[in-house]
Design a protein around this motif. Structure first.
Motif, PDB file in Angstrom:
ATOM      1  N   HIS A   1       9.823  13.491  -9.234  1.00 35.13           N
ATOM      2  CA  HIS A   1       9.311  14.164  -8.084  1.00 35.13           C
ATOM      3  C   HIS A   1       8.761  13.232  -7.073  1.00 35.13           C
ATOM      4  O   HIS A   1       7.622  12.919  -7.514  1.00 35.13           O
ATOM      5  CB  HIS A   1       8.496  15.365  -8.242  1.00 35.13           C
ATOM      6  CG  HIS A   1       9.261  16.340  -9.073  1.00 35.13           C
ATOM      7  ND1 HIS A   1      10.187  17.301  -8.504  1.00 35.13           N
ATOM      8  CD2 HIS A   1       9.422  16.479 -10.565  1.00 35.13           C
ATOM      9  CE1 HIS A   1      10.653  18.163  -9.814  1.00 35.13           C
ATOM     10  NE2 HIS A   1      10.243  17.502 -10.851  1.00 35.13           N
ATOM     11  N   MET A   2       9.315  12.958  -5.847  1.00 37.17           N
ATOM     12  CA  MET A   2       8.522  11.933  -5.099  1.00 37.17           C
ATOM     13  C   MET A   2       8.059  12.864  -4.021  1.00 37.17           C
ATOM     14  O   MET A   2       8.430  13.794  -3.520  1.00 37.17           O
ATOM     15  CB  MET A   2       9.679  10.907  -4.525  1.00 37.17           C
ATOM     16  CG  MET A   2      10.467  10.087  -5.336  1.00 37.17           C
ATOM     17  SD  MET A   2       9.374   9.193  -6.360  1.00 37.17           S
ATOM     18  CE  MET A   2       8.755   8.002  -5.403  1.00 37.17           C
ATOM     19  N   LYS A   3       6.722  12.197  -3.472  1.00 46.63           N
ATOM     20  CA  LYS A   3       6.088  12.824  -2.517  1.00 46.63           C
ATOM     21  C   LYS A   3       6.011  11.800  -1.257  1.00 46.63           C
ATOM     22  O   LYS A   3       6.334  10.788  -1.309  1.00 46.63           O
ATOM     23  CB  LYS A   3       4.607  13.302  -2.871  1.00 46.63           C
ATOM     24  CG  LYS A   3       4.601  14.272  -3.820  1.00 46.63           C
ATOM     25  CD  LYS A   3       3.342  14.939  -3.890  1.00 46.63           C
ATOM     26  CE  LYS A   3       3.479  16.129  -4.895  1.00 46.63           C
ATOM     27  NZ  LYS A   3       2.137  16.981  -5.005  1.00 46.63           N
TER      28      LYS A   3
ATOM     29  N   LYS B   1       0.800  -1.041  -0.164  1.00 47.43           N
ATOM     30  CA  LYS B   1      -0.148   0.110  -0.166  1.00 47.43           C
ATOM     31  C   LYS B   1       0.900   1.132   0.024  1.00 47.43           C
ATOM     32  O   LYS B   1       0.650   2.108  -0.684  1.00 47.43           O
ATOM     33  CB  LYS B   1      -0.922  -0.019   1.025  1.00 47.43           C
ATOM     34  CG  LYS B   1      -1.844   1.264   1.435  1.00 47.43           C
ATOM     35  CD  LYS B   1      -2.557   1.072   2.425  1.00 47.43           C
ATOM     36  CE  LYS B   1      -3.807   2.296   2.443  1.00 47.43           C
ATOM     37  NZ  LYS B   1      -4.439   2.410   3.771  1.00 47.43           N
ATOM     38  N   ARG B   2       1.872   1.238   1.004  1.00 45.75           N
ATOM     39  CA  ARG B   2       2.724   2.401   1.003  1.00 45.75           C
ATOM     40  C   ARG B   2       3.467   2.634  -0.445  1.00 45.75           C
ATOM     41  O   ARG B   2       3.721   3.750  -0.989  1.00 45.75           O
ATOM     42  CB  ARG B   2       3.887   2.131   2.008  1.00 45.75           C
ATOM     43  CG  ARG B   2       3.528   2.664   3.267  1.00 45.75           C
ATOM     44  CD  ARG B   2       4.626   2.624   4.297  1.00 45.75           C
ATOM     45  NE  ARG B   2       5.403   1.575   4.427  1.00 45.75           N
ATOM     46  CZ  ARG B   2       5.372   0.392   4.868  1.00 45.75           C
ATOM     47  NH1 ARG B   2       4.510   0.331   5.858  1.00 45.75           N
ATOM     48  NH2 ARG B   2       6.207  -0.573   4.951  1.00 45.75           N
ATOM     49  N   GLN B   3       4.018   1.359  -0.967  1.00 41.39           N
ATOM     50  CA  GLN B   3       4.561   1.428  -2.375  1.00 41.39           C
ATOM     51  C   GLN B   3       3.711   2.103  -3.355  1.00 41.39           C
ATOM     52  O   GLN B   3       4.001   2.950  -4.246  1.00 41.39           O
ATOM     53  CB  GLN B   3       5.113   0.416  -3.028  1.00 41.39           C
ATOM     54  CG  GLN B   3       6.253  -0.297  -2.059  1.00 41.39           C
ATOM     55  CD  GLN B   3       7.508   0.383  -2.256  1.00 41.39           C
ATOM     56  OE1 GLN B   3       7.693   1.522  -1.947  1.00 41.39           O
ATOM     57  NE2 GLN B   3       8.458  -0.547  -2.798  1.00 41.39           N
TER      58      GLN B   3
ATOM     59  N   ILE C   1      12.366  -2.951  -6.770  1.00 39.22           N
ATOM     60  CA  ILE C   1      12.975  -1.709  -7.235  1.00 39.22           C
ATOM     61  C   ILE C   1      12.102  -0.743  -6.473  1.00 39.22           C
ATOM     62  O   ILE C   1      10.766  -0.793  -6.064  1.00 39.22           O
ATOM     63  CB  ILE C   1      12.580  -1.524  -8.822  1.00 39.22           C
ATOM     64  CG1 ILE C   1      13.281  -0.469  -9.267  1.00 39.22           C
ATOM     65  CG2 ILE C   1      11.114  -1.751  -9.076  1.00 39.22           C
ATOM     66  CD1 ILE C   1      13.399  -0.293 -10.772  1.00 39.22           C
ATOM     67  N   THR C   2      12.615   0.215  -5.981  1.00 30.49           N
ATOM     68  CA  THR C   2      12.102   1.534  -5.371  1.00 30.49           C
ATOM     69  C   THR C   2      11.094   2.278  -6.213  1.00 30.49           C
ATOM     70  O   THR C   2      11.638   2.248  -7.619  1.00 30.49           O
ATOM     71  CB  THR C   2      13.042   2.502  -4.656  1.00 30.49           C
ATOM     72  OG1 THR C   2      13.950   3.070  -5.916  1.00 30.49           O
ATOM     73  CG2 THR C   2      14.160   2.033  -3.705  1.00 30.49           C
ATOM     74  N   PRO C   3      10.318   3.041  -5.674  1.00 30.89           N
ATOM     75  CA  PRO C   3       9.196   3.886  -6.541  1.00 30.89           C
ATOM     76  C   PRO C   3      10.285   5.050  -7.648  1.00 30.89           C
ATOM     77  O   PRO C   3       9.923   5.244  -8.565  1.00 30.89           O
ATOM     78  CB  PRO C   3       8.359   4.523  -5.668  1.00 30.89           C
ATOM     79  CG  PRO C   3       8.207   3.510  -4.467  1.00 30.89           C
ATOM     80  CD  PRO C   3       9.614   2.762  -4.302  1.00 30.89           C
TER      81      PRO C   3
END
Length: 171
Positions: free
Chosen positions: A169-171, A18-20, A111-113
């Motif tokens: 741009h990550m939030k 969910k967080r990802q 893999i990270t977002p």
């Protein structure tokens, strides 16, 4: 005969997914000319076309370059050369498939977002650059050919192509 079973949820894994998903859906990647005003103007003028007003300063500069404009020339017309839209449209199907794989990998935690968006943006940048180089566009005017010493629209020393950037741009 009775069969009993119990479904056990892995709440920790669910929360991680969910967080990802939330990070991916609230983030974005931009591909373009970020912070280079001159290249932004070149890109916009070529993407959508433009009629650039001829000023006295422009006339003088062109004269120093050996180009004389007639007195009745009030605008220099740049034809529409939709390289961003056309480049994206040509790649959209493959980009959607890539994004689907990257979202799956991100949800799986391989893999990270940030890396997923970066990889997608990098691929789109590469495709747009290729489209600039290989696309068929309205030919350059005689004046532009003289100034550039060539007739490859959108390419003059590859500045427009080489300054294309991407940001995540990550939030």
């Amino acid at each position: 005969m009775k069969i009993r079973f119990k479904i056990k949820e892995d709440k920790k894994q669910f929360r991680k997914h969910k967080r990802q998903a939330e990070r991916l859906s609230s983030s974005r990647a931009e591909v373009g000319w970020i912070g280079d005003r001159e290249q932004v103007l070149k890109a916009v003028f070529n993407e959508y076309g433009a009629n650039i007003p001829v000023t006295d300063k422009m006339r003088k500069k062109l004269l120093t370059m050996g180009v004389h404009l007639r007195d009745d020339t009030h605008f220099i017309s740049v034809p529409e050369r939709p390289f961003l839209r056309a480049g994206y449209d040509a790649y959209e199907g493959a980009l959607n498939k890539l994004m689907q794989r990257l979202v799956e990998q991100s949800l799986a935690g391989t893999i990270t977002p940030e890396k997923a968006l970066e990889r997608a943006a990098k691929e789109l940048k590469k495709h747009i650059q290729s489209h600039i180089e290989k696309g068929s566009f309205a030919p350059n005017s005689k004046l532009t050919q003289k100034l550039k010493s060539g007739n490859h629209p959108l390419i003059d020393e590859k500045t427009l192509m080489d300054t294309l950037e991407y940001e995540v741009h990550m939030k």
